[in-house]
Design a protein around this motif. Structure first.
Motif, PDB file in Angstrom:
ATOM      1  N   PHE A  56       0.845  -1.269   0.021  1.00  0.00           N
ATOM      2  CA  PHE A  56       0.075   0.064   0.005  1.00  0.00           C
ATOM      3  C   PHE A  56       0.826   1.224  -0.014  1.00  0.00           C
ATOM      4  O   PHE A  56       0.404   2.470  -0.539  1.00  0.00           O
ATOM      5  N   ALA A  57       1.953   1.239   0.454  1.00  0.00           N
ATOM      6  CA  ALA A  57       2.956   2.401   0.346  1.00  0.00           C
ATOM      7  C   ALA A  57       3.667   2.554  -0.822  1.00  0.00           C
ATOM      8  O   ALA A  57       3.773   3.780  -1.244  1.00  0.00           O
ATOM      9  N   ALA A  58       3.608   1.652  -1.563  1.00  0.00           N
ATOM     10  CA  ALA A  58       4.519   1.516  -2.825  1.00  0.00           C
ATOM     11  C   ALA A  58       3.490   1.940  -4.027  1.00  0.00           C
ATOM     12  O   ALA A  58       3.853   2.325  -5.202  1.00  0.00           O
ATOM     13  N   LEU A  59       2.067   1.217  -3.878  1.00  0.00           N
ATOM     14  CA  LEU A  59       1.158   1.733  -4.937  1.00  0.00           C
ATOM     15  C   LEU A  59       0.238   2.670  -4.683  1.00  0.00           C
ATOM     16  O   LEU A  59      -0.210   2.923  -3.339  1.00  0.00           O
ATOM     17  N   ASP A  60      -0.635   3.321  -5.590  1.00  0.00           N
ATOM     18  CA  ASP A  60      -1.771   4.166  -5.407  1.00  0.00           C
ATOM     19  C   ASP A  60      -3.087   3.535  -5.880  1.00  0.00           C
ATOM     20  O   ASP A  60      -2.980   2.809  -6.580  1.00  0.00           O
ATOM     21  N   LYS A  78     -14.895  -1.933  11.909  1.00  0.00           N
ATOM     22  CA  LYS A  78     -14.534  -2.346  10.773  1.00  0.00           C
ATOM     23  C   LYS A  78     -15.551  -2.156   9.777  1.00  0.00           C
ATOM     24  O   LYS A  78     -16.708  -2.254   9.920  1.00  0.00           O
ATOM     25  N   PRO A  79     -15.191  -2.250   8.208  1.00  0.00           N
ATOM     26  CA  PRO A  79     -16.150  -2.261   7.285  1.00  0.00           C
ATOM     27  C   PRO A  79     -16.956  -3.472   7.214  1.00  0.00           C
ATOM     28  O   PRO A  79     -16.239  -4.475   7.429  1.00  0.00           O
ATOM     29  N   LYS A  80     -18.241  -3.351   7.386  1.00  0.00           N
ATOM     30  CA  LYS A  80     -19.135  -4.732   7.232  1.00  0.00           C
ATOM     31  C   LYS A  80     -18.720  -5.574   6.082  1.00  0.00           C
ATOM     32  O   LYS A  80     -18.613  -6.660   6.458  1.00  0.00           O
ATOM     33  N   ASN A  81     -18.736  -5.160   4.896  1.00  0.00           N
ATOM     34  CA  ASN A  81     -18.560  -5.806   3.862  1.00  0.00           C
ATOM     35  C   ASN A  81     -17.300  -5.522   2.986  1.00  0.00           C
ATOM     36  O   ASN A  81     -17.200  -5.815   1.791  1.00  0.00           O
ATOM     37  N   GLY A  82     -16.290  -4.999   3.634  1.00  0.00           N
ATOM     38  CA  GLY A  82     -14.975  -4.620   3.046  1.00  0.00           C
ATOM     39  C   GLY A  82     -14.992  -3.461   2.330  1.00  0.00           C
ATOM     40  O   GLY A  82     -16.153  -2.655   2.344  1.00  0.00           O
ATOM     41  N   ILE A  83     -13.924  -3.105   1.581  1.00  0.00           N
ATOM     42  CA  ILE A  83     -13.822  -1.841   1.092  1.00  0.00           C
ATOM     43  C   ILE A  83     -13.094  -2.248  -0.361  1.00  0.00           C
ATOM     44  O   ILE A  83     -12.171  -2.950  -0.220  1.00  0.00           O
ATOM     45  N   GLN A  84     -13.677  -1.661  -1.371  1.00  0.00           N
ATOM     46  CA  GLN A  84     -13.163  -2.079  -2.518  1.00  0.00           C
ATOM     47  C   GLN A  84     -12.326  -0.958  -3.166  1.00  0.00           C
ATOM     48  O   GLN A  84     -12.863   0.198  -3.386  1.00  0.00           O
ATOM     49  N   LEU A  85     -11.102  -1.234  -3.859  1.00  0.00           N
ATOM     50  CA  LEU A  85     -10.348  -0.407  -4.147  1.00  0.00           C
ATOM     51  C   LEU A  85      -9.865  -0.704  -5.848  1.00  0.00           C
ATOM     52  O   LEU A  85      -9.989  -1.917  -6.166  1.00  0.00           O
ATOM     53  N   ILE A  86      -9.490   0.377  -6.390  1.00  0.00           N
ATOM     54  CA  ILE A  86      -8.711   0.303  -7.763  1.00  0.00           C
ATOM     55  C   ILE A  86      -7.431   1.012  -7.668  1.00  0.00           C
ATOM     56  O   ILE A  86      -7.132   1.839  -7.093  1.00  0.00           O
ATOM     57  N   LYS A  87      -6.396   0.022  -8.441  1.00  0.00           N
ATOM     58  CA  LYS A  87      -5.128   0.181  -8.270  1.00  0.00           C
ATOM     59  C   LYS A  87      -5.040   1.463  -9.687  1.00  0.00           C
ATOM     60  O   LYS A  87      -5.500   1.194 -10.734  1.00  0.00           O
ATOM     61  N   ILE A  88      -4.379   2.448  -9.188  1.00  0.00           N
ATOM     62  CA  ILE A  88      -4.209   3.469 -10.294  1.00  0.00           C
ATOM     63  C   ILE A  88      -2.731   3.746 -10.462  1.00  0.00           C
ATOM     64  O   ILE A  88      -1.875   3.145  -9.657  1.00  0.00           O
TER      65      ILE A  88
END
Length: 88
Positions: A56-60, A78-88
């Motif tokens: 996470f420190a190396a990518l955005d 905590k997030p109930k159903n997780g958190i979705q991310l997109i690598k940019i």
């Protein structure tokens, strides 16, 4: 990889663990349990935490647009159903 427990057990299908089927939760136990529990369990969990922190420190990343994030209060918030991310 037992055919009685998994559909297509030899196929790489990580999505099979997304379904919270109560019966199948006990089939995946990577560190074992009881007196024969893996002695490297705590090291492996610490190591993956460090790897994820470095990743996470190396990518955005950015949040997937229009997702609703609900919180669940247990011992920590905590997030109930997780958190979705997109690598940019």
């Amino acid at each position: 990889q037992h055919q009685d427990y998994w559909e297509n057990p030899k196929q790489f299908t990580p999505d099979r663990f997304l379904n919270k089927d109560a019966d199948k939760e006990t089939y995946f136990n990577p560190f074992g349990a009881g007196p024969r529990i893996c002695i490297g369990k705590h090291f492996a969990l610490m190591e993956i935490t460090l790897v994820i922190a470095k990743l996470f420190a190396a990518l955005d990343f950015e949040l997937v647009p229009n997702q609703k994030i609900d919180y669940e209060a247990l011992f920590t918030l905590k997030p109930k159903n997780g958190i979705q991310l997109i690598k940019i």
